[in-house]
Scaffold this motif. Sequence first.
Motif, PDB file in Angstrom:
ATOM      1  N   LEU A  16       0.855  -1.182   0.000  1.00  0.00           N
ATOM      2  CA  LEU A  16       0.000   0.000   0.000  1.00  0.00           C
ATOM      3  C   LEU A  16       0.894   1.235   0.000  1.00  0.00           C
ATOM      4  O   LEU A  16       1.785   1.364   0.847  1.00  0.00           O
ATOM      5  CB  LEU A  16      -0.922   0.011   1.218  1.00  0.00           C
ATOM      6  CG  LEU A  16      -1.891  -1.168   1.345  1.00  0.00           C
ATOM      7  CD1 LEU A  16      -2.742  -1.031   2.606  1.00  0.00           C
ATOM      8  CD2 LEU A  16      -2.779  -1.286   0.104  1.00  0.00           C
ATOM      9  N   SER A  17       0.626   2.159  -0.935  1.00  0.00           N
ATOM     10  CA  SER A  17       1.506   3.318  -1.094  1.00  0.00           C
ATOM     11  C   SER A  17       0.717   4.504  -1.635  1.00  0.00           C
ATOM     12  O   SER A  17      -0.491   4.437  -1.824  1.00  0.00           O
ATOM     13  CB  SER A  17       2.664   2.973  -2.039  1.00  0.00           C
ATOM     14  OG  SER A  17       2.152   2.607  -3.320  1.00  0.00           O
ATOM     15  N   GLY A  18       1.430   5.589  -1.890  1.00  0.00           N
ATOM     16  CA  GLY A  18       0.841   6.798  -2.448  1.00  0.00           C
ATOM     17  C   GLY A  18       1.873   7.532  -3.280  1.00  0.00           C
ATOM     18  O   GLY A  18       2.390   7.013  -4.247  1.00  0.00           O
ATOM     19  N   HIS A  19       2.154   8.776  -2.927  1.00  0.00           N
ATOM     20  CA  HIS A  19       3.207   9.613  -3.484  1.00  0.00           C
ATOM     21  C   HIS A  19       2.907  10.192  -4.865  1.00  0.00           C
ATOM     22  O   HIS A  19       3.147  11.364  -5.119  1.00  0.00           O
ATOM     23  CB  HIS A  19       4.542   8.860  -3.528  1.00  0.00           C
ATOM     24  CG  HIS A  19       5.646   9.643  -4.164  1.00  0.00           C
ATOM     25  ND1 HIS A  19       6.146  10.805  -3.590  1.00  0.00           N
ATOM     26  CD2 HIS A  19       6.325   9.477  -5.333  1.00  0.00           C
ATOM     27  CE1 HIS A  19       7.094  11.295  -4.375  1.00  0.00           C
ATOM     28  NE2 HIS A  19       7.214  10.523  -5.435  1.00  0.00           N
ATOM     29  N   THR A  20       2.377   9.410  -5.790  1.00  0.00           N
ATOM     30  CA  THR A  20       2.247   9.851  -7.184  1.00  0.00           C
ATOM     31  C   THR A  20       1.146  10.883  -7.381  1.00  0.00           C
ATOM     32  O   THR A  20       1.156  11.617  -8.379  1.00  0.00           O
ATOM     33  CB  THR A  20       1.927   8.667  -8.107  1.00  0.00           C
ATOM     34  OG1 THR A  20       0.623   8.162  -7.791  1.00  0.00           O
ATOM     35  CG2 THR A  20       2.961   7.546  -7.955  1.00  0.00           C
ATOM     36  N   HIS A  21       0.158  10.921  -6.494  1.00  0.00           N
ATOM     37  CA  HIS A  21      -1.046  11.754  -6.645  1.00  0.00           C
ATOM     38  C   HIS A  21      -1.822  11.392  -7.920  1.00  0.00           C
ATOM     39  O   HIS A  21      -2.692  12.145  -8.351  1.00  0.00           O
ATOM     40  CB  HIS A  21      -0.693  13.243  -6.679  1.00  0.00           C
ATOM     41  CG  HIS A  21      -0.294  13.783  -5.345  1.00  0.00           C
ATOM     42  ND1 HIS A  21      -1.008  14.745  -4.676  1.00  0.00           N
ATOM     43  CD2 HIS A  21       0.748  13.490  -4.534  1.00  0.00           C
ATOM     44  CE1 HIS A  21      -0.419  15.030  -3.514  1.00  0.00           C
ATOM     45  NE2 HIS A  21       0.650  14.271  -3.408  1.00  0.00           N
ATOM     46  N   GLY A  22      -1.463  10.248  -8.524  1.00  0.00           N
ATOM     47  CA  GLY A  22      -2.097   9.866  -9.780  1.00  0.00           C
ATOM     48  C   GLY A  22      -1.811  10.851 -10.899  1.00  0.00           C
ATOM     49  O   GLY A  22      -2.450  10.814 -11.950  1.00  0.00           O
ATOM     50  N   GLY A  23      -0.839  11.722 -10.680  1.00  0.00           N
ATOM     51  CA  GLY A  23      -0.524  12.784 -11.627  1.00  0.00           C
ATOM     52  C   GLY A  23      -1.070  14.133 -11.172  1.00  0.00           C
ATOM     53  O   GLY A  23      -0.531  15.176 -11.508  1.00  0.00           O
ATOM     54  N   GLN A  24      -2.190  14.107 -10.438  1.00  0.00           N
ATOM     55  CA  GLN A  24      -2.880  15.296  -9.902  1.00  0.00           C
ATOM     56  C   GLN A  24      -3.454  16.191 -10.995  1.00  0.00           C
ATOM     57  O   GLN A  24      -4.623  16.536 -10.979  1.00  0.00           O
ATOM     58  CB  GLN A  24      -1.950  16.118  -8.999  1.00  0.00           C
ATOM     59  CG  GLN A  24      -2.690  17.249  -8.273  1.00  0.00           C
ATOM     60  CD  GLN A  24      -1.845  17.914  -7.195  1.00  0.00           C
ATOM     61  OE1 GLN A  24      -1.227  17.238  -6.374  1.00  0.00           O
ATOM     62  NE2 GLN A  24      -1.809  19.233  -7.198  1.00  0.00           N
ATOM     63  N   ILE A  25      -2.635  16.583 -11.948  1.00  0.00           N
ATOM     64  CA  ILE A  25      -3.119  17.324 -13.115  1.00  0.00           C
ATOM     65  C   ILE A  25      -3.022  16.387 -14.308  1.00  0.00           C
ATOM     66  O   ILE A  25      -1.924  16.094 -14.807  1.00  0.00           O
ATOM     67  CB  ILE A  25      -2.300  18.606 -13.347  1.00  0.00           C
ATOM     68  CG1 ILE A  25      -2.469  19.546 -12.144  1.00  0.00           C
ATOM     69  CG2 ILE A  25      -2.723  19.303 -14.632  1.00  0.00           C
ATOM     70  CD1 ILE A  25      -1.646  20.813 -12.225  1.00  0.00           C
ATOM     71  N   CYS A  26      -4.159  15.870 -14.738  1.00  0.00           N
ATOM     72  CA  CYS A  26      -4.193  14.831 -15.766  1.00  0.00           C
ATOM     73  C   CYS A  26      -4.960  15.296 -17.003  1.00  0.00           C
ATOM     74  O   CYS A  26      -5.825  16.178 -16.931  1.00  0.00           O
ATOM     75  CB  CYS A  26      -4.850  13.564 -15.222  1.00  0.00           C
ATOM     76  SG  CYS A  26      -3.947  12.783 -13.866  1.00  0.00           S
ATOM     77  N   LEU A  27      -4.665  14.658 -18.101  1.00  0.00           N
ATOM     78  CA  LEU A  27      -5.423  14.859 -19.331  1.00  0.00           C
ATOM     79  C   LEU A  27      -6.745  14.102 -19.216  1.00  0.00           C
ATOM     80  O   LEU A  27      -6.887  13.227 -18.346  1.00  0.00           O
ATOM     81  CB  LEU A  27      -4.619  14.348 -20.530  1.00  0.00           C
ATOM     82  CG  LEU A  27      -3.245  15.003 -20.747  1.00  0.00           C
ATOM     83  CD1 LEU A  27      -2.508  14.308 -21.879  1.00  0.00           C
ATOM     84  CD2 LEU A  27      -3.381  16.491 -21.016  1.00  0.00           C
ATOM     85  N   PRO A  28      -7.739  14.421 -20.032  1.00  0.00           N
ATOM     86  CA  PRO A  28      -8.987  13.656 -19.996  1.00  0.00           C
ATOM     87  C   PRO A  28      -8.723  12.166 -20.105  1.00  0.00           C
ATOM     88  O   PRO A  28      -7.861  11.730 -20.876  1.00  0.00           O
ATOM     89  CB  PRO A  28      -9.744  14.187 -21.221  1.00  0.00           C
ATOM     90  CG  PRO A  28      -9.247  15.592 -21.372  1.00  0.00           C
ATOM     91  CD  PRO A  28      -7.787  15.541 -21.001  1.00  0.00           C
ATOM     92  N   GLY A  29      -9.471  11.379 -19.315  1.00  0.00           N
ATOM     93  CA  GLY A  29      -9.207   9.945 -19.255  1.00  0.00           C
ATOM     94  C   GLY A  29      -8.254   9.588 -18.139  1.00  0.00           C
ATOM     95  O   GLY A  29      -7.760   8.466 -18.066  1.00  0.00           O
ATOM     96  N   ALA A  30      -7.962  10.554 -17.238  1.00  0.00           N
ATOM     97  CA  ALA A  30      -7.062  10.355 -16.096  1.00  0.00           C
ATOM     98  C   ALA A  30      -5.656   9.969 -16.537  1.00  0.00           C
ATOM     99  O   ALA A  30      -4.977   9.181 -15.885  1.00  0.00           O
ATOM    100  CB  ALA A  30      -7.642   9.313 -15.137  1.00  0.00           C
ATOM    101  N   ILE A  31      -5.228  10.536 -17.668  1.00  0.00           N
ATOM    102  CA  ILE A  31      -3.875  10.269 -18.171  1.00  0.00           C
ATOM    103  C   ILE A  31      -2.917  11.272 -17.526  1.00  0.00           C
ATOM    104  O   ILE A  31      -3.003  12.474 -17.777  1.00  0.00           O
ATOM    105  CB  ILE A  31      -3.817  10.398 -19.699  1.00  0.00           C
ATOM    106  CG1 ILE A  31      -4.789   9.401 -20.344  1.00  0.00           C
ATOM    107  CG2 ILE A  31      -2.398  10.186 -20.205  1.00  0.00           C
ATOM    108  CD1 ILE A  31      -4.975   9.597 -21.829  1.00  0.00           C
ATOM    109  N   PRO A  32      -1.997  10.798 -16.665  1.00  0.00           N
ATOM    110  CA  PRO A  32      -1.122  11.723 -15.949  1.00  0.00           C
ATOM    111  C   PRO A  32      -0.075  12.350 -16.854  1.00  0.00           C
ATOM    112  O   PRO A  32       0.467  11.688 -17.754  1.00  0.00           O
ATOM    113  CB  PRO A  32      -0.473  10.834 -14.893  1.00  0.00           C
ATOM    114  CG  PRO A  32      -0.508   9.459 -15.473  1.00  0.00           C
ATOM    115  CD  PRO A  32      -1.761   9.395 -16.299  1.00  0.00           C
ATOM    116  N   ILE A  33       0.201  13.627 -16.623  1.00  0.00           N
ATOM    117  CA  ILE A  33       1.288  14.291 -17.341  1.00  0.00           C
ATOM    118  C   ILE A  33       2.621  13.817 -16.783  1.00  0.00           C
ATOM    119  O   ILE A  33       3.559  13.552 -17.520  1.00  0.00           O
ATOM    120  CB  ILE A  33       1.140  15.821 -17.222  1.00  0.00           C
ATOM    121  CG1 ILE A  33      -0.158  16.266 -17.910  1.00  0.00           C
ATOM    122  CG2 ILE A  33       2.334  16.535 -17.845  1.00  0.00           C
ATOM    123  CD1 ILE A  33      -0.496  17.729 -17.694  1.00  0.00           C
ATOM    124  N   THR A  34       2.703  13.705 -15.457  1.00  0.00           N
ATOM    125  CA  THR A  34       3.893  13.166 -14.801  1.00  0.00           C
ATOM    126  C   THR A  34       3.475  12.487 -13.508  1.00  0.00           C
ATOM    127  O   THR A  34       2.481  12.861 -12.890  1.00  0.00           O
ATOM    128  CB  THR A  34       4.921  14.275 -14.497  1.00  0.00           C
ATOM    129  OG1 THR A  34       6.047  13.696 -13.812  1.00  0.00           O
ATOM    130  CG2 THR A  34       4.324  15.363 -13.623  1.00  0.00           C
TER     131      THR A  34
END
Length: 313
Positions: free
Chosen positions: A245-263
């Motif tokens: 169980l982890s976190g850190h990435t924020h899922g990208g936080q600012i993503c393109l449509p479709g939840a595609i992370p920029i970084t």
Amino acid sequence: MKKNELLAALEQRLGRLHARQRLGIEADHEAQVFGQGLNFFHIENWYSVHSVIRNTLKLCGLYWRGRKNAERIVVKTNHVPSSRLPAQFDGFTILHISDTHVDMNQRAMQRLAELVTGLQYDICVLTGDFRGATFGPFDAALNGMERLVAHLKPPIFGVLGNHDTIQMLPELEAMGIRMLQNECDVITRGEESIYLAGIDDAHYFRVDNIEKAAAAIPEGTFAILLSHTPEIYRQAAHAGFDLLLSGHTHGGQICLPGAIPITLDSVLPRRMGAGAWHYGNMAGYTSVGAGSSVVAVRYNCPPEITLHRLTRA
């Protein structure tokens, strides 16, 4: 707590080497404007850029929408089946909260407190990044965590993230959070047990020690590892853990449509950047976090807390 008293307390709690190593790296980090190692010129540490991003979003008319998005925390459920899970733990539920950055967005934290109050779970785990900044004062973060913990049911376990200073450890534990610093605890139901281990930050401070955390776990038993970052997935899987169980990435936080992370700010496959995944025989889950980093906005990536339900396969 005075500096020499804090050092003595940390050395007694963690051992002299771990305490001095963590404090020393933090002191090096505080002395630099842009960070070091993998984080050189990292946007988290380049504070002048934060206001530039915020003002740019305001000019584009996107800022307040992003702020509202960051306050709309959702509750997710993740089912973890395993043939190794003891029968007494069938249905065992873990509330997973990550990356609160409690001093970044008070409205989001109020929403988080409201959400957790009505949830049913057996234990709560916190996978780091309680503070918004990566260095400097941390009183606001401790105060925010104290308010949140008041709404959580014990037992509560946690690990530190790359935003957190080791100096927060005594007060976090005084709140009732069992901080796992390369350590392991046993959770027992009847005559059966599972193991919960946690490591110190592996992303920036590099003071993680999976071998030490897993040393007391008997072969063939069900074991869970808490790590702020999922980047140690290979080491965790080959050490025999059943769930990371982890976190850190924020899922990208600012993503393109479709939840595609920029970084994702992590060295790992993108499929492991958010949500449930598998590596070998190990299940994993990367929380996108309940809070926000750098700027308190989110796009196409709603903040979350997660209920992990363990079941016998």
